[in-house]
Scaffold this active site. Structure first.
Site, mmCIF file in Angstrom:
data_model
loop_
_atom_site.group_PDB
_atom_site.id
_atom_site.type_symbol
_atom_site.label_atom_id
_atom_site.label_comp_id
_atom_site.label_asym_id
_atom_site.label_seq_id
_atom_site.Cartn_x
_atom_site.Cartn_y
_atom_site.Cartn_z
ATOM 1 N N GLN A 232 10.724 33.669 53.659
ATOM 2 C CA GLN A 232 10.931 33.216 55.033
ATOM 3 C C GLN A 232 11.966 32.099 55.159
ATOM 4 O O GLN A 232 12.789 32.108 56.081
ATOM 5 C CB GLN A 232 9.599 32.764 55.644
ATOM 6 N N SER B 160 -33.595 44.755 45.730
ATOM 7 C CA SER B 160 -34.917 44.714 45.095
ATOM 8 C C SER B 160 -35.356 43.272 44.854
ATOM 9 O O SER B 160 -34.524 42.367 44.721
ATOM 10 C CB SER B 160 -34.883 45.461 43.758
ATOM 11 N N TYR C 34 8.201 44.973 58.592
ATOM 12 C CA TYR C 34 7.330 46.070 59.011
ATOM 13 C C TYR C 34 6.404 46.489 57.875
ATOM 14 O O TYR C 34 6.175 47.660 57.629
ATOM 15 C CB TYR C 34 8.193 47.260 59.469
ATOM 16 N N HIS D 212 0.757 33.242 59.086
ATOM 17 C CA HIS D 212 0.203 32.355 58.059
ATOM 18 C C HIS D 212 1.010 31.063 58.107
ATOM 19 O O HIS D 212 2.217 31.090 58.334
ATOM 20 C CB HIS D 212 0.308 33.023 56.686
ATOM 21 N N GLU E 283 -8.393 32.460 48.726
ATOM 22 C CA GLU E 283 -7.753 33.474 47.878
ATOM 23 C C GLU E 283 -7.905 33.134 46.397
ATOM 24 O O GLU E 283 -8.219 33.995 45.576
ATOM 25 C CB GLU E 283 -6.269 33.577 48.228
ATOM 26 N N SER F 218 2.638 45.415 55.572
ATOM 27 C CA SER F 218 1.196 45.602 55.724
ATOM 28 C C SER F 218 0.656 45.064 57.042
ATOM 29 O O SER F 218 -0.187 45.699 57.678
ATOM 30 C CB SER F 218 0.467 44.920 54.561
#
Length: 337
Positions: free
Chosen positions: A93, A259, A32, A115, A202, A34
């Site tokens: 994991q 600019s 639980y 992922h 990344e 991010s």
């Protein structure tokens, strides 16, 4: 202007996804943090049945309770779930999969990732008789929640590794709809492509490249007699203004918004910073990612207790640009408040 789009790419929207495919399923969000928190909340707000597997006593456990969930252990969650959403850190994991998840999977359960690291580098090898998919929002977790609440969303990637049911893609799209992804667009990819491109982005741009570029520019000004505060504003503070423009308008239209002096400087100096040697280094980094060398080194690093990462983290915090920035942010907040 002619639109350029890869022939192989597919993009899906709300009308392409059916939430009803998930209405009778129990979705377990494992972790639980991010990404886990916003996805769990979005799915629940989309009318789906969500449970949370989270270690008792952790900050994330307490947050889940505050949000109205009744978090349970990973083992309990897996036993109840028809859909397993892996929101745990990459480096954790494999062990949790082998110890708590694999022995307790329900028949026909769907295993999903945010992922592709553990599948691509074969840290996790799922049974051949289940669907294995990926839904990966291309934005930080809090943004996934904020955009959903604003009736918008964050673009997502989906990938199908195993399609035993014949409905894996439709199920992945339904999940993406549940978190708001199909409101803006969902692109189809593969686990391998997502993993390798994500790690490369990344390391070369989003984290590694940008941080070192900013720091090197700041140090160059300071070492050549410029006040640190001036160097901070020019090399760090204004970066957000530019990235916001790039996000909204792209490169060419951003160049019309700055600019002419800045635009001219971009053309005459940018390629002196990003040289052929830089591109060669980028290719070497990509090769190490694709060969599995980076993954092997990261796995070894985590098993050793992350000594290099922790030392580097401390070193970054002591860089002069960080000390100057912390002080300036404190002063500016004080003046604004």
């Amino acid at each position: 202007m002619e639109e350029i789009m890869s022939e192989e790419i597919s993009i899906y929207y709300d009308q392409d996804a059916d939430l009803n495919l998930l209405k009778d399923k129990t979705i377990a969000i494992l972790g639980y943090g991010s990404q886990g928190r916003p996805q769990a909340l979005n799915l629940r707000d989309s009318g789906l049945n969500v449970i949370v597997g989270q270690r008792i006593g952790s900050v994330h456990y307490k947050n889940a309770i505050k949000d109205g969930f009744k978090p349970i252990s990973v083992v309990e969650a897996v036993k109840k779930a028809d859909w397993i959403q892996m929101m745990l850190p990459d480096e954790k994991q494999k062990d949790i999969w082998e110890k708590d998840i694999l022995p307790n999977l329900k028949e026909g359960a769907i295993v999903s990732f945010a992922h592709g690291f553990n599948i691509t580098f074969k840290q996790i090898i799922p049974p051949k008789d289940i669907d294995v998919v990926m839904i990966s929002p291309k934005g930080v977790g809090p943004k996934v929640r904020i955009q959903y609440l604003n009736n918008y969303g964050v673009p997502c990637l989906i990938a199908i590794e195993q399609n035993v049911s014949g409905k894996a893609k439709d199920l992945a799209l339904a999940y993406a709809k549940g978190i708001g992804g199909t409101r803006v667009g969902v692109l189809e990819t593969t686990f391998k492509e997502e993993t390798e491109s994500d790690l490369f982005g990344e390391q070369v741009v989003l984290c590694g490249g940008v941080i070192e570029l900013i720091t090197a520019a700041f140090d160059t000004l300071v070492q050549n007699g410029f006040k640190p505060e001036m160097a901070y504003f020019e090399c760090f503070y204004e970066l957000k203004l530019l990235t916001d423009l790039l996000f909204e308008k792209g490169i060419s239209q951003t160049n019309l918004a700055i600019s002419d002096t800045a635009e001219y400087g971009e053309y005459v100096s940018g390629k002196k910073i990003i040289t052929d040697d830089t591109k060669k280094a980028m290719k070497e980094i990509l090769d190490k990612i694709r060969s599995g060398e980076f993954a092997k080194n990261w796995i070894a690093e985590t098993k050793a207790g992350k000594p290099y990462l922790l030392k580097a983290r401390q070193a970054i915090a002591q860089r002069k640009i960080e000390l100057v920035g912390n002080n300036l942010r404190r002063i500016l907040r004080k003046e604004q408040g």
